[in-house]
Design a protein around this motif. Structure first.
Motif, short mmCIF file in Angstrom:
data_model
loop_
_atom_site.label_atom_id
_atom_site.label_comp_id
_atom_site.label_asym_id
_atom_site.label_seq_id
_atom_site.Cartn_x
_atom_site.Cartn_y
_atom_site.Cartn_z
N ARG A 83 36.10 -41.62 29.45
CA ARG A 83 36.93 -41.04 28.39
C ARG A 83 36.52 -41.57 27.02
N CYS A 84 36.36 -42.89 26.92
CA CYS A 84 35.94 -43.48 25.64
C CYS A 84 34.57 -42.98 25.22
N PHE A 85 33.64 -42.92 26.19
CA PHE A 85 32.29 -42.44 25.90
C PHE A 85 32.35 -41.00 25.39
N ARG A 86 33.11 -40.15 26.08
CA ARG A 86 33.20 -38.74 25.72
C ARG A 86 33.79 -38.57 24.32
N GLU A 87 34.87 -39.29 24.02
CA GLU A 87 35.52 -39.15 22.71
C GLU A 87 34.67 -39.73 21.59
N THR A 88 34.05 -40.88 21.84
CA THR A 88 33.21 -41.50 20.81
C THR A 88 31.98 -40.65 20.53
N THR A 89 31.36 -40.14 21.59
CA THR A 89 30.19 -39.28 21.40
C THR A 89 30.57 -38.04 20.60
N GLY A 90 31.70 -37.45 20.93
CA GLY A 90 32.16 -36.27 20.19
C GLY A 90 32.38 -36.55 18.72
N SER A 91 32.98 -37.70 18.41
CA SER A 91 33.22 -38.02 17.00
C SER A 91 31.93 -38.37 16.26
N ILE A 93 28.94 -37.17 16.83
CA ILE A 93 28.12 -35.98 16.54
C ILE A 93 28.89 -34.95 15.73
N GLY A 94 30.13 -35.31 15.32
CA GLY A 94 30.88 -34.48 14.39
C GLY A 94 31.67 -33.34 15.00
N LEU A 95 32.01 -33.44 16.29
CA LEU A 95 32.80 -32.39 16.91
C LEU A 95 34.26 -32.49 16.48
N ASP A 96 34.95 -31.38 16.58
CA ASP A 96 36.40 -31.37 16.36
C ASP A 96 37.03 -32.35 17.35
N PRO A 97 37.98 -33.19 16.92
CA PRO A 97 38.57 -34.20 17.82
C PRO A 97 39.21 -33.63 19.09
N SER A 98 39.60 -32.36 19.07
CA SER A 98 40.24 -31.79 20.26
C SER A 98 39.22 -31.38 21.33
N ILE A 99 37.97 -31.19 20.96
CA ILE A 99 36.96 -30.70 21.92
C ILE A 99 36.71 -31.68 23.06
N LEU A 146 25.67 -46.86 13.69
CA LEU A 146 26.16 -45.53 13.32
C LEU A 146 27.52 -45.61 12.64
N MET A 147 28.39 -46.48 13.16
CA MET A 147 29.71 -46.63 12.53
C MET A 147 29.58 -47.19 11.12
N ALA A 148 28.74 -48.21 10.96
CA ALA A 148 28.56 -48.80 9.63
C ALA A 148 27.92 -47.81 8.67
N LEU A 149 26.96 -47.02 9.16
CA LEU A 149 26.34 -46.01 8.29
C LEU A 149 27.35 -44.95 7.87
N SER A 150 28.25 -44.56 8.78
CA SER A 150 29.25 -43.56 8.40
C SER A 150 30.23 -44.13 7.38
N LEU A 151 30.52 -45.44 7.46
CA LEU A 151 31.38 -46.07 6.46
C LEU A 151 30.67 -46.20 5.12
#
Length: 184
Positions: A83-91, A93-99, A146-151
């Motif tokens: 679940r964490c992997f799926r949600e983190t990967t989605g965020s 790569i810029g997917l809508d949070p509901s996907i 990736l998190m630091a770059l997005s910040l």
């Protein structure tokens, strides 16, 4: 003013303390891993197998308990990690949070893991090595950079910091690929 210099000094002291504790933790973990590795080599010699439980006799009752424990660990840990992997990967790569929460995404992720487990002649030791190398690269190098770059996009920073973060990302990708290649 003086308040600004004081707060900068406190922040630098905290960073120094964090760096010291982190360095000591990494050194301790390194020493621990070396001791465990040397103990395994001394115990089993060159006949040591990558999946440590295969080194013990199949009739050993403690090895059976350890195998059952490993099975239960994987059984109950997988849904949490997936679940964490799926949600983190989605965020990332810029997917809508509901996907990532949609049934089709859940099915695809579980089907991928199940399909990997069903590949003929793919042993548990190879799956462990692959998961370990890719997971470690993601957790230690790729994810944080990736998190630091997005910040950093929200707050401009020095070019050197961005260069270092991109370098850390590249190191993670290279180490992940090397680990994946070594697994097979």
């Amino acid at each position: 003013g003086p308040d600004t210099n004081d707060s900068i000094g406190k922040a630098q002291a905290k960073i120094h303390s964090f760096a010291t504790v982190t360095s000591m933790a990494f050194a301790l973990v390194g020493i621990l891993l070396i001791v465990i590795t040397l103990s395994g080599v001394e115990t089993f010699g060159t006949a040591a197998q990558p999946f440590i439980l295969n080194n013990y006799a199949s009739v050993d009752p403690l090895a059976v308990v350890a195998r059952v424990g490993l099975f239960l660990c994987v059984l109950f840990e997988f849904p949490l990690l997936e679940r964490c992997f799926r949600e983190t990967t989605g965020s990332l790569i810029g997917l809508d949070p509901s996907i990532p929460a949609k049934p089709v995404s859940v099915f695809a992720c579980v089907a991928l893991a199940t399909g990997l487990a069903c590949v003929p002649n793919l042993g548990l030791d190879q799956i462990n090595a692959l998961g370990g190398s890719l997971g470690a690269s993601l957790l230690i190098y790729i994810g944080p950079s990736l998190m630091a770059l997005s910040l950093r996009e929200a707050r401009p920073d020095s070019g050197m910091t961005i260069f270092a973060l991109r370098g850390m990302l590249a190191v993670g990708v290279v180490l992940g690929l090397l680990g994946a290649a070594a697994a097979f």
